[in-house]
Design a protein around this motif. Sequence first.
Motif, PDB file in Angstrom:
ATOM      1  N   VAL A   1      -4.112 -15.234 -29.477  1.00  0.00           N
ATOM      2  CA  VAL A   1      -3.765 -13.860 -29.134  1.00  0.00           C
ATOM      3  C   VAL A   1      -3.826 -13.719 -27.625  1.00  0.00           C
ATOM      4  CG1 VAL A   1      -4.532 -12.860 -31.316  1.00  0.00           C
ATOM      5  CG2 VAL A   1      -6.163 -13.104 -29.431  1.00  0.00           C
ATOM      6  N   LEU A   2      -3.146 -12.713 -27.107  1.00  0.00           N
ATOM      7  CA  LEU A   2      -3.196 -12.458 -25.682  1.00  0.00           C
ATOM      8  C   LEU A   2      -4.399 -11.598 -25.337  1.00  0.00           C
ATOM      9  CD1 LEU A   2       0.553 -11.711 -24.861  1.00  0.00           C
ATOM     10  CD2 LEU A   2      -0.666 -13.887 -24.715  1.00  0.00           C
TER      11      LEU A   2
ATOM     12  N   THR B   1      -3.550  -2.745 -25.144  1.00  0.00           N
ATOM     13  CA  THR B   1      -2.981  -3.744 -26.045  1.00  0.00           C
ATOM     14  C   THR B   1      -1.987  -4.610 -25.287  1.00  0.00           C
ATOM     15  OG1 THR B   1      -3.234  -2.256 -27.924  1.00  0.00           O
ATOM     16  CG2 THR B   1      -1.642  -4.047 -28.162  1.00  0.00           C
ATOM     17  N   PRO B   2      -2.111  -5.947 -25.351  1.00  0.00           N
ATOM     18  CA  PRO B   2      -1.192  -6.819 -24.614  1.00  0.00           C
ATOM     19  C   PRO B   2       0.169  -6.885 -25.291  1.00  0.00           C
ATOM     20  CG  PRO B   2      -2.691  -8.124 -25.932  1.00  0.00           C
ATOM     21  CD  PRO B   2      -3.142  -6.699 -26.085  1.00  0.00           C
ATOM     22  N   VAL B   3       1.191  -7.185 -24.502  1.00  0.00           N
ATOM     23  CA  VAL B   3       2.570  -7.241 -25.003  1.00  0.00           C
ATOM     24  C   VAL B   3       3.169  -8.603 -24.687  1.00  0.00           C
ATOM     25  CG1 VAL B   3       4.871  -6.204 -24.888  1.00  0.00           C
ATOM     26  CG2 VAL B   3       2.845  -4.761 -24.637  1.00  0.00           C
TER      27      VAL B   3
ATOM     28  N   ALA C   1      -7.859  -2.791 -31.555  1.00  0.00           N
ATOM     29  CA  ALA C   1      -7.417  -3.193 -32.889  1.00  0.00           C
ATOM     30  C   ALA C   1      -7.290  -4.709 -33.002  1.00  0.00           C
ATOM     31  CB  ALA C   1      -6.085  -2.540 -33.231  1.00  0.00           C
ATOM     32  N   GLY C   2      -7.342  -5.400 -31.879  1.00  0.00           N
ATOM     33  CA  GLY C   2      -7.288  -6.858 -31.894  1.00  0.00           C
ATOM     34  C   GLY C   2      -5.907  -7.437 -32.087  1.00  0.00           C
ATOM     35  N   VAL C   3      -4.854  -6.629 -31.861  1.00  0.00           N
ATOM     36  CA  VAL C   3      -3.498  -7.117 -32.074  1.00  0.00           C
ATOM     37  C   VAL C   3      -2.804  -7.375 -30.739  1.00  0.00           C
ATOM     38  CG1 VAL C   3      -3.233  -5.967 -34.299  1.00  0.00           C
ATOM     39  CG2 VAL C   3      -2.511  -4.783 -32.209  1.00  0.00           C
ATOM     40  N   THR C   4      -1.876  -8.321 -30.772  1.00  0.00           N
ATOM     41  CA  THR C   4      -0.934  -8.524 -29.678  1.00  0.00           C
ATOM     42  C   THR C   4       0.396  -7.919 -30.105  1.00  0.00           C
ATOM     43  OG1 THR C   4      -1.973 -10.546 -28.848  1.00  0.00           O
ATOM     44  CG2 THR C   4       0.376 -10.261 -28.381  1.00  0.00           C
ATOM     45  N   ALA C   5       0.945  -7.045 -29.285  1.00  0.00           N
ATOM     46  CA  ALA C   5       2.252  -6.460 -29.579  1.00  0.00           C
ATOM     47  C   ALA C   5       3.333  -7.486 -29.262  1.00  0.00           C
ATOM     48  CB  ALA C   5       2.471  -5.195 -28.764  1.00  0.00           C
ATOM     49  N   VAL C   6       4.219  -7.730 -30.215  1.00  0.00           N
ATOM     50  CA  VAL C   6       5.274  -8.743 -30.044  1.00  0.00           C
ATOM     51  C   VAL C   6       6.627  -8.046 -29.993  1.00  0.00           C
ATOM     52  CG1 VAL C   6       6.404 -10.751 -31.062  1.00  0.00           C
ATOM     53  CG2 VAL C   6       3.910 -10.526 -31.183  1.00  0.00           C
ATOM     54  N   GLN C   7       7.290  -8.178 -28.860  1.00  0.00           N
ATOM     55  CA  GLN C   7       8.632  -7.647 -28.685  1.00  0.00           C
ATOM     56  C   GLN C   7       9.639  -8.799 -28.837  1.00  0.00           C
ATOM     57  OE1 GLN C   7       7.782  -4.353 -29.147  1.00  0.00           O
ATOM     58  NE2 GLN C   7       9.206  -3.777 -27.523  1.00  0.00           N
TER      59      GLN C   7
END
Length: 281
Positions: free
Chosen positions: A47-48, A56-58, A201-207
Amino acid sequence: MIPRVRRITAVCAMGAALTACGAAGGVRQAPARPTVSASPAASRPPVLAPGPGGLTPVFDHGPRTRGRTLALTFDADMTADQGPRAAAGEHFDNPGLIRALRALKVPATIFMTGRWADEYPAEARSLGHDPQFEVANHSYSHYAYTEKCYGLPALDPGEMREDVEKAYASLRNAGVPHALPYFRFPGGCYDQRALRALSGAGVTAVQWDVVSGDAFATDADAVTRQVLEGVKPGSVVAMHCTRSAAPTTEKVVRAVVPELRKRGYRFVKVSELIGETGKHR
């Protein structure tokens, strides 16, 4: 759902019937590329690291200089109010596309809404147990995380993290054992407020960096050209696995995969691109 751009004109259904569109428009901000933070457990996906202030990282694409790798991603879209349409025979799944990916031995990342998993639990479970695929979070209801996102109903900031957690619960209930800590914003729309709402939330946003144009497309050849012209080393290609709103996708995949392999590309999952980004920024 991602709209058609360049040669293909976007057509987005509005209101409750909207499956969703997004990508080349919407509210997007581009923070500096964050560093990767590998999990202590080797079996866990990379994860980032959070952005400035814990945002939150992207992630939008992998490194351009680490060989010709790319990731095909597919959004399994379904809104909370589309159950009656599914009951009437509208197909929000695409088994033919999944069969094509398996036959071509193409690994892929599926961004799945919780509502889709509720509607198609057997398919969700099959994807979640197949090592060729990884399943990630695309919200529960495919409602927008910003205002003015292609006509999608918008969530309040206080509802955003709950929506992500509700989606993960639906994936677990459908039998997806290890949904990844990656999140794709509905419509691709996000802003600082949305990134802040998902902090912790511990998520990496993926575009993505390549819009396939398969949303609402009827010309598979045009979509194929758009993908082939847009791909670069490290690319993340945004596509869909919803027959009713992206009927050409299976044909497109059957065309672009052999062509890209002839060009020397290797297909990987998003997790591999994120791992490469961390090691070779």
